[in-house]
Scaffold this motif. Structure first.
Motif, PDB file in Angstrom:
ATOM      1  N   GLN A 353       0.823  -1.210   0.000  1.00 37.00           N
ATOM      2  CA  GLN A 353       0.000   0.000   0.000  1.00 37.00           C
ATOM      3  C   GLN A 353       0.858   1.262   0.000  1.00 37.00           C
ATOM      4  O   GLN A 353       0.502   2.266  -0.643  1.00 37.00           O
ATOM      5  CB  GLN A 353      -0.929  -0.018   1.216  1.00 37.00           C
ATOM      6  N   ILE A 354       1.991   1.230   0.690  1.00 46.03           N
ATOM      7  CA  ILE A 354       2.917   2.365   0.687  1.00 46.03           C
ATOM      8  C   ILE A 354       3.445   2.606  -0.720  1.00 46.03           C
ATOM      9  O   ILE A 354       3.451   3.742  -1.215  1.00 46.03           O
ATOM     10  CB  ILE A 354       4.075   2.133   1.675  1.00 46.03           C
ATOM     11  N   VAL A 355       3.865   1.534  -1.381  1.00 45.51           N
ATOM     12  CA  VAL A 355       4.413   1.651  -2.738  1.00 45.51           C
ATOM     13  C   VAL A 355       3.367   2.209  -3.693  1.00 45.51           C
ATOM     14  O   VAL A 355       3.657   3.087  -4.525  1.00 45.51           O
ATOM     15  CB  VAL A 355       4.941   0.287  -3.227  1.00 45.51           C
ATOM     16  N   GLN A 356       2.137   1.730  -3.588  1.00 44.26           N
ATOM     17  CA  GLN A 356       1.071   2.220  -4.459  1.00 44.26           C
ATOM     18  C   GLN A 356       0.850   3.714  -4.272  1.00 44.26           C
ATOM     19  O   GLN A 356       0.696   4.466  -5.249  1.00 44.26           O
ATOM     20  CB  GLN A 356      -0.229   1.462  -4.174  1.00 44.26           C
ATOM     21  N   LYS A 357       0.834   4.170  -3.028  1.00 46.03           N
ATOM     22  CA  LYS A 357       0.619   5.594  -2.761  1.00 46.03           C
ATOM     23  C   LYS A 357       1.783   6.431  -3.268  1.00 46.03           C
ATOM     24  O   LYS A 357       1.582   7.513  -3.849  1.00 46.03           O
ATOM     25  CB  LYS A 357       0.429   5.812  -1.259  1.00 46.03           C
ATOM     26  N   VAL A 358       2.988   5.951  -3.074  1.00 45.14           N
ATOM     27  CA  VAL A 358       4.172   6.675  -3.546  1.00 45.14           C
ATOM     28  C   VAL A 358       4.135   6.830  -5.059  1.00 45.14           C
ATOM     29  O   VAL A 358       4.417   7.913  -5.605  1.00 45.14           O
ATOM     30  CB  VAL A 358       5.457   5.965  -3.082  1.00 45.14           C
ATOM     31  N   MET A 359       3.776   5.769  -5.763  1.00 47.50           N
ATOM     32  CA  MET A 359       3.697   5.833  -7.224  1.00 47.50           C
ATOM     33  C   MET A 359       2.635   6.842  -7.667  1.00 47.50           C
ATOM     34  O   MET A 359       2.847   7.616  -8.603  1.00 47.50           O
ATOM     35  CB  MET A 359       3.390   4.443  -7.781  1.00 47.50           C
ATOM     36  N   GLN A 360       1.495   6.863  -6.981  1.00 49.27           N
ATOM     37  CA  GLN A 360       0.427   7.806  -7.309  1.00 49.27           C
ATOM     38  C   GLN A 360       0.887   9.248  -7.101  1.00 49.27           C
ATOM     39  O   GLN A 360       0.692  10.107  -7.970  1.00 49.27           O
ATOM     40  CB  GLN A 360      -0.802   7.525  -6.435  1.00 49.27           C
ATOM     41  N   ILE A 374      12.703   8.170   4.313  1.00 53.35           N
ATOM     42  CA  ILE A 374      11.651   7.536   5.102  1.00 53.35           C
ATOM     43  C   ILE A 374      11.876   7.827   6.576  1.00 53.35           C
ATOM     44  O   ILE A 374      12.889   7.410   7.152  1.00 53.35           O
ATOM     45  CB  ILE A 374      11.629   6.007   4.873  1.00 53.35           C
ATOM     46  N   MET A 375      10.947   8.541   7.195  1.00 53.07           N
ATOM     47  CA  MET A 375      10.988   8.787   8.640  1.00 53.07           C
ATOM     48  C   MET A 375      10.210   7.650   9.302  1.00 53.07           C
ATOM     49  O   MET A 375       8.997   7.541   9.121  1.00 53.07           O
ATOM     50  CB  MET A 375      10.339  10.122   8.979  1.00 53.07           C
ATOM     51  N   THR A 376      10.897   6.816  10.044  1.00 57.25           N
ATOM     52  CA  THR A 376      10.225   5.631  10.578  1.00 57.25           C
ATOM     53  C   THR A 376      10.898   5.118  11.836  1.00 57.25           C
ATOM     54  O   THR A 376      12.091   5.334  12.044  1.00 57.25           O
ATOM     55  CB  THR A 376      10.196   4.510   9.521  1.00 57.25           C
ATOM     56  N   GLU A 384      14.371  -2.189   5.333  1.00 55.65           N
ATOM     57  CA  GLU A 384      15.124  -2.615   4.150  1.00 55.65           C
ATOM     58  C   GLU A 384      14.205  -3.259   3.118  1.00 55.65           C
ATOM     59  O   GLU A 384      14.370  -3.060   1.906  1.00 55.65           O
ATOM     60  CB  GLU A 384      16.239  -3.583   4.549  1.00 55.65           C
ATOM     61  N   GLU A 385      13.223  -4.015   3.577  1.00 54.71           N
ATOM     62  CA  GLU A 385      12.247  -4.615   2.665  1.00 54.71           C
ATOM     63  C   GLU A 385      11.434  -3.531   1.961  1.00 54.71           C
ATOM     64  O   GLU A 385      11.159  -3.623   0.755  1.00 54.71           O
ATOM     65  CB  GLU A 385      11.331  -5.555   3.450  1.00 54.71           C
ATOM     66  N   LEU A 386      11.044  -2.500   2.713  1.00 52.03           N
ATOM     67  CA  LEU A 386      10.304  -1.386   2.125  1.00 52.03           C
ATOM     68  C   LEU A 386      11.159  -0.655   1.092  1.00 52.03           C
ATOM     69  O   LEU A 386      10.683  -0.322  -0.005  1.00 52.03           O
ATOM     70  CB  LEU A 386       9.859  -0.422   3.228  1.00 52.03           C
ATOM     71  N   LYS A 387      12.400  -0.388   1.429  1.00 52.84           N
ATOM     72  CA  LYS A 387      13.293   0.312   0.500  1.00 52.84           C
ATOM     73  C   LYS A 387      13.470  -0.467  -0.798  1.00 52.84           C
ATOM     74  O   LYS A 387      13.469   0.109  -1.897  1.00 52.84           O
ATOM     75  CB  LYS A 387      14.653   0.563   1.168  1.00 52.84           C
ATOM     76  N   LYS A 400      16.654   6.467   1.243  1.00 49.20           N
ATOM     77  CA  LYS A 400      17.280   6.371   2.555  1.00 49.20           C
ATOM     78  C   LYS A 400      16.212   6.466   3.645  1.00 49.20           C
ATOM     79  O   LYS A 400      15.074   6.857   3.395  1.00 49.20           O
ATOM     80  CB  LYS A 400      18.304   7.497   2.753  1.00 49.20           C
ATOM     81  N   SER A 401      16.592   6.120   4.858  1.00 49.16           N
ATOM     82  CA  SER A 401      15.649   6.186   5.973  1.00 49.16           C
ATOM     83  C   SER A 401      16.349   6.711   7.224  1.00 49.16           C
ATOM     84  O   SER A 401      17.583   6.855   7.255  1.00 49.16           O
ATOM     85  CB  SER A 401      15.056   4.802   6.260  1.00 49.16           C
ATOM     86  N   SER A 402      15.553   6.962   8.259  1.00 52.22           N
ATOM     87  CA  SER A 402      16.116   7.412   9.521  1.00 52.22           C
ATOM     88  C   SER A 402      17.016   6.355  10.136  1.00 52.22           C
ATOM     89  O   SER A 402      17.811   6.662  11.032  1.00 52.22           O
ATOM     90  CB  SER A 402      14.996   7.803  10.499  1.00 52.22           C
ATOM     91  N   ARG A 403      16.916   5.104   9.669  1.00 56.98           N
ATOM     92  CA  ARG A 403      17.821   4.046  10.148  1.00 56.98           C
ATOM     93  C   ARG A 403      19.213   4.184   9.557  1.00 56.98           C
ATOM     94  O   ARG A 403      20.147   3.503   9.995  1.00 56.98           O
ATOM     95  CB  ARG A 403      17.250   2.673   9.813  1.00 56.98           C
ATOM     96  N   ASP A 404      19.378   5.052   8.555  1.00 51.68           N
ATOM     97  CA  ASP A 404      20.686   5.262   7.919  1.00 51.68           C
ATOM     98  C   ASP A 404      21.447   6.438   8.510  1.00 51.68           C
ATOM     99  O   ASP A 404      22.583   6.706   8.106  1.00 51.68           O
ATOM    100  CB  ASP A 404      20.508   5.501   6.411  1.00 51.68           C
TER     101      ASP A 404
END
Length: 458
Positions: A353-360, A374-376, A384-387, A400-404
């Motif tokens: 669902q995140i990927v779909q919204k980002v593409m839109q 990504i702030m998470t 990493e799976e999301l990225k 990149k994300s806040s984990r980086d």
């Protein structure tokens, strides 16, 4: 071997100087890491920030003057996340400015019992953090905009010194049950009543009783009636001149390559006082910021669904393209399966669902979106799976994300402010409609003139 005229002692000094040139910047860059290691991993106490708060440049003048008026909201929010505390500080600061009084600021307080540290989910955190470790600018004593004669903010310690016997106001002196609970009463009406009350007091020293409830209680921020306050907030320096602390700016410079692909981050850029040629009031070109709450927020989203809770008010500007229609067939602890699925998709979306919204959003954006931050608070494996899923969905220059992030020990406990600083400047933000962090960022983006359609929601 050529020595170019150097003696053996001179050669040794030269080698030592060369080594120090490489080692010393590294020691400075990782100074917080070393400090943490040698202090048994105790959280920082931010003594330098606290000391500066008690010695701001305008204190000597204000102490000598008798015409400065102050407002100390001793009932300010505490023991909550930064998003909830910040929205309370915004309203207290707005009230002080509207009444021509100096805003009295205090710590970001997790535990007000006087302890230095607090156990939070098995980890020690600071019980109190000086507000200047998070904020800069007008909220913590910075200069007012040109032409604004409102007194500058002062610390609680300074207020206690110059106002030993203030006039105490109880919130119930103004707020009645209708103002608190009647959803037809706009927040602007409550605000106007408080401005009227404070302006009627001649005493330059005014304190709101620490045992009182908040003037604007938390449920008001989750209702559309809070939007009426925008008439006062949109042009106030509280929003237009909101600033982040040097510590947050240092964290940004230290990690600039994460937010600006290809940016060089040297050892020196993480040091206080170093500069990067960049206007912090301008958007970061091409950046799409995502606010993705995980962890215990899943249970919170279920709770929101069962009670048919609405979005935070500043996520509901009428000009936004993403809206939320609150269901009317649920609430009071119960809802339908269909409603719950809708809540979870918009509050706790899956990777798909995140990927779909980002593409839109990328297709609909007025500006090209080239990279993602990504702030998470999600676990590293899930992030990493999301990225990977986002990377497979399109030709992104960087994800990149806040984990980086590479942050110092002091920055670790205020890192949420770094995320907000970056999200405030993103070309486009996709946020969580029920999050106070998202709504605070959206409020700042609207105040700084970001296009309404650059604020999107799951």
């Amino acid at each position: 071997m050529l020595s170019y005229g150097l003696t053996k002692r001179g050669t040794r000094f030269l080698l030592l100087a060369i080594i120090l040139c490489f080692v010393f910047p590294g020691l400075l860059y990782y100074r917080e890491t070393f400090r943490n290691y040698f202090t048994d991993h105790l959280p920082p106490l931010y003594e330098d920030y606290r000391e500066r708060e008690q010695n701001l440049e305008h204190y000597k003048e204000y102490e000598a003057r008798k015409d400065i008026k102050y407002l100390w909201s001793a009932n300010h929010a505490h023991s909550s996340g930064w998003g909830n505390v910040m929205q309370d500080y915004v309203m207290n600061g707005l009230l002080a400015h509207a009444t021509g009084r100096s805003f009295v600021f205090d710590d970001y307080t997790w535990n007000p019992d006087g302890s230095l540290f607090t156990d939070y989910n098995g980890h020690l955190i600071p019980s109190r953090i000086p507000l200047t470790a998070l904020l800069g600018g007008v909220m913590v004593g910075g200069e007012m905009p040109s032409g604004d004669t409102t007194p500058r903010a002062v610390s609680k310690g300074f207020f206690k010194k110059v106002c030993p016997h203030p006039t105490i106001i109880h919130v119930t002196d103004v707020n009645d049950d209708r103002m608190r609970f009647d959803e037809s009463v706009p927040a602007a009406y409550i605000f106007e009543k408080w401005v009227e009350k404070i302006n009627s007091i001649e005493d330059p020293c005014v304190e709101i009783d620490p045992k009182s409830d908040a003037i604007f209680e938390y449920w008001i921020f989750g209702h559309q009636r809070m939007l009426s306050i925008w008439e006062y907030l949109k042009d106030s320096p509280v929003s237009t001149h909101w600033g982040w602390s040097p510590l947050i700016h240092d964290a940004y410079r230290r990690n600039r390559h994460i937010f600006v692909p290809g940016a060089r981050t040297s050892l020196f850029e993480g040091l206080s006082g170093s500069t990067v040629e960049e206007d912090y009031t301008e958007p970061i070109p091409g950046l799409l910021a995502l606010h993705v709450r995980r962890g215990d927020f899943q249970d919170h989203c279920v709770h929101l669904g069962k009670w048919s809770s609405n979005w935070n008010a500043f996520n509901m500007f009428p000009e936004f393209s993403d809206k939320f229609q609150r269901p009317t067939d649920g609430g009071w602890g119960e809802t339908s399966e269909k409603n719950m699925q809708m809540y979870m998709q918009r509050c706790f979306p899956t990777i798909e669902q995140i990927v779909q919204k980002v593409m839109q959003v990328r297709v609909e954006s007025e500006h090209p979106l080239t990279h993602i931050y990504i702030m998470t608070n999600g676990i590293v494996s899930w992030v990493e799976e999301l990225k990977e899923a986002l990377d497979n969905s399109g030709n992104w220059e960087q994800i990149k994300s806040s984990r980086d992030l590479d942050i110092t020990w002091e920055q670790k406990f205020v890192v949420q402010a770094l995320d907000m600083f970056v999200a405030q400047r993103a070309e486009v933000l996709i946020g969580n409609g029920w999050s106070s962090l998202t709504s605070n960022v959206v409020m700042l983006r609207m105040a700084q003139g970001s296009p309404p359609d650059s604020n999107r929601f799951w």
